[in-house]
Write an enzyme that holds these catalytic residues in place. Structure first.
Site, PDB file in Angstrom:
ATOM      1  CG  MET A 125      31.238  91.681  44.761  1.00 11.66           C
ATOM      2  SD  MET A 125      32.819  92.587  44.705  1.00 11.66           S
ATOM      3  CE  MET A 125      33.996  91.279  44.980  1.00 11.66           C
ATOM      4  CG  PHE A 156      26.155  96.811  36.351  1.00 14.48           C
ATOM      5  CD1 PHE A 156      25.283  97.038  35.306  1.00 14.48           C
ATOM      6  CD2 PHE A 156      26.341  97.817  37.293  1.00 14.48           C
ATOM      7  CE1 PHE A 156      24.597  98.248  35.186  1.00 14.48           C
ATOM      8  CE2 PHE A 156      25.671  99.026  37.185  1.00 14.48           C
ATOM      9  CZ  PHE A 156      24.792  99.241  36.122  1.00 14.48           C
ATOM     10  CB  ILE A 157      26.099  89.666  37.603  1.00  8.64           C
ATOM     11  CG1 ILE A 157      25.491  90.404  38.807  1.00  8.64           C
ATOM     12  CG2 ILE A 157      26.884  88.439  38.045  1.00  8.64           C
ATOM     13  CD1 ILE A 157      26.500  91.060  39.733  1.00  8.64           C
ATOM     14  CD  GLU A 244      37.092  91.880  40.389  1.00 12.78           C
ATOM     15  OE1 GLU A 244      36.129  92.232  39.687  1.00 12.78           O
ATOM     16  OE2 GLU A 244      36.999  91.595  41.600  1.00 12.78           O
ATOM     17  NE  ARG A 270      42.619 106.093   3.653  1.00  6.51           N
ATOM     18  CZ  ARG A 270      41.672 106.149   2.735  1.00  6.51           C
ATOM     19  NH1 ARG A 270      41.576 105.173   1.834  1.00  6.51           N
ATOM     20  NH2 ARG A 270      40.832 107.153   2.706  1.00  6.51           N
TER      21      ARG A 270
END
Length: 381
Positions: A125, A156-157, A244, A270
């Protein structure tokens, strides 16, 4: 985790998946992060065990089960690391475009190999100049006889390097008004002339998840690879974005739960000033605040998943979950790193990777600002 929508079958499936990941993912994940790639062999192993596309119909090689099985897969993969998101994208974002809009012939051609892992999918897209503005994409696909000639660039795929099958958003009618009516979806296959990969992108986090640029230069795609109807691509994308964005919310929620438990374990072990760090009031208050936010997020998310599985339109609520839970996860990462002290900044500690991986969840699948815009519109504002 409460998961009121899951049955004993889902839980048995979860146990089998955990056993698989204990052997095939956890021991190798740090190396995958260093290599900047999850090997294809892992995909085929997932396919062999039935962990890819479980909701695909049996006629096309899937199990035909409900989406709860996909929820389980995404949760367990997120526990390994957020860089596993490419599998969720394949299972629950790209392949659903094929199951919903492909012809019978297209399904027979593509789906079986998606289920086995032989074929890895991607959704193209985003472009260098558009981001979330899908109506103004510039990639064009102009019909020429029995083919579309595709020109443009995507960036950015997710699964950009591994992908064999790419669903590309493009303009088949660049002059259409309104602009979104000119958008169509075309499926491009590995090896098609004019289709190439650009850079494998070097990201702040998600190191083993392959993200890339895709380039189309007079790429000739058979007209039979049109997905659905011309001019309806924008509507198809809007239809599928609910799931999505719900996936992103699930990932953020599980990441936050994992960070909290990791930090609780750490502060108990810790010691400082002669006592466990967990005994200091500031530590306790910080953990209590995070636990409360995370519990509220889980409650909202679970009922939202159940409603989505029931077929309800929950676009507004999913947009709320996407922005709220990703912001919550970002805050959790920052607080948990602080509670780890100097060790939290060391790569050998899991919180360091979480801190790098989580911020992008507020950006992809539509930025959180876009989510607020959707919510405002649906509120009548």
């Amino acid at each position: 985790m409460k998961h009121p929508y899951l049955t004993d079958d889902h839980q048995m499936f979860r146990q089998a998946l955990r056993k698989f990941l204990d052997k095939e993912a956890y021991p190798h994940f740090d190396q995958w992060e260093k290599d900047r790639m999850i090997p294809r062999e892992f995909w085929t192993k997932m396919g062999e065990q039935g962990f890819l596309c479980p909701d695909v119909e049996e006629a096309y090689g899937g199990s035909g089960v409900d989406w709860g099985f996909s929820v389980v897969i995404n949760e367990e993969l997120e526990k390994v690391g957020t860089s596993m998101i490419g599998i969720g994208l394949h299972n629950d974002v790209v392949v659903p475009y094929l199951t919903a809009f492909a012809t019978k012939e297209q399904k027979e051609r593509w789906l079986p190999k998606c289920v086995t892992g032989e074929t890895i999918t991607a959704l193209a897209m985003t472009e260098p100049g558009t981001g979330s503005d899908l109506a103004n994409i510039r990639t064009t696909a102009i019909k020429d006889g029995d083919h579309y000639v595709l020109n443009g660039q995507k960036t950015f795929i997710t699964n950009g390097i591994h992908s064999d099958l790419v669903v590309v958003a493009c303009k088949t009618d660049p002059k259409a008004e309104p602009k979104h009516k000119g958008v169509s979806l075309i499926v491009v296959e590995r090896g098609m002339e004019g289709f190439s990969r650009g850079r494998k992108l070097d990201k702040v986090g998600l190191h083993s998840q392959d993200t890339a640029e895709l380039i189309f230069e007079d790429c000739r795609v058979p007209k039979e690879n049109l997905l659905g109807e011309e001019g309806k691509g924008f509507l198809y994308m809007m239809d599928k974005l609910q799931q999505e964005r719900l996936l992103v919310a699930i990932g953020a929620q599980v990441a936050a739960e994992d960070m909290l438990q990791t930090t609780i374990d750490y502060v108990k072990s810790r010691k400082a000033f002669g006592q466990p760090v967990s005994k200091f009031q500031n530590t306790q208050f910080k953990l209590v605040e995070m636990a409360t936010e995370i519990e509220m997020g889980r409650t909202f998310l679970d009922q939202l998943i159940a409603r989505h599985m029931a077929g309800e339109d929950v676009v507004t609520e999913v947009s709320m979950a996407k922005w709220k839970l990703t912001e919550m996860a970002k805050d959790t990462a920052s607080s948990c790193m602080q509670l780890h002290g100097g060790y939290g900044y060391m790569e050998e500690y899991k919180i360091a990777r979480r801190y790098r991986d989580i911020p992008v969840s507020a950006i992809y699948a539509g930025t959180n600002e876009i989510m607020k815009t959707i919510i405002a519109k649906n509120m009548g504002l």
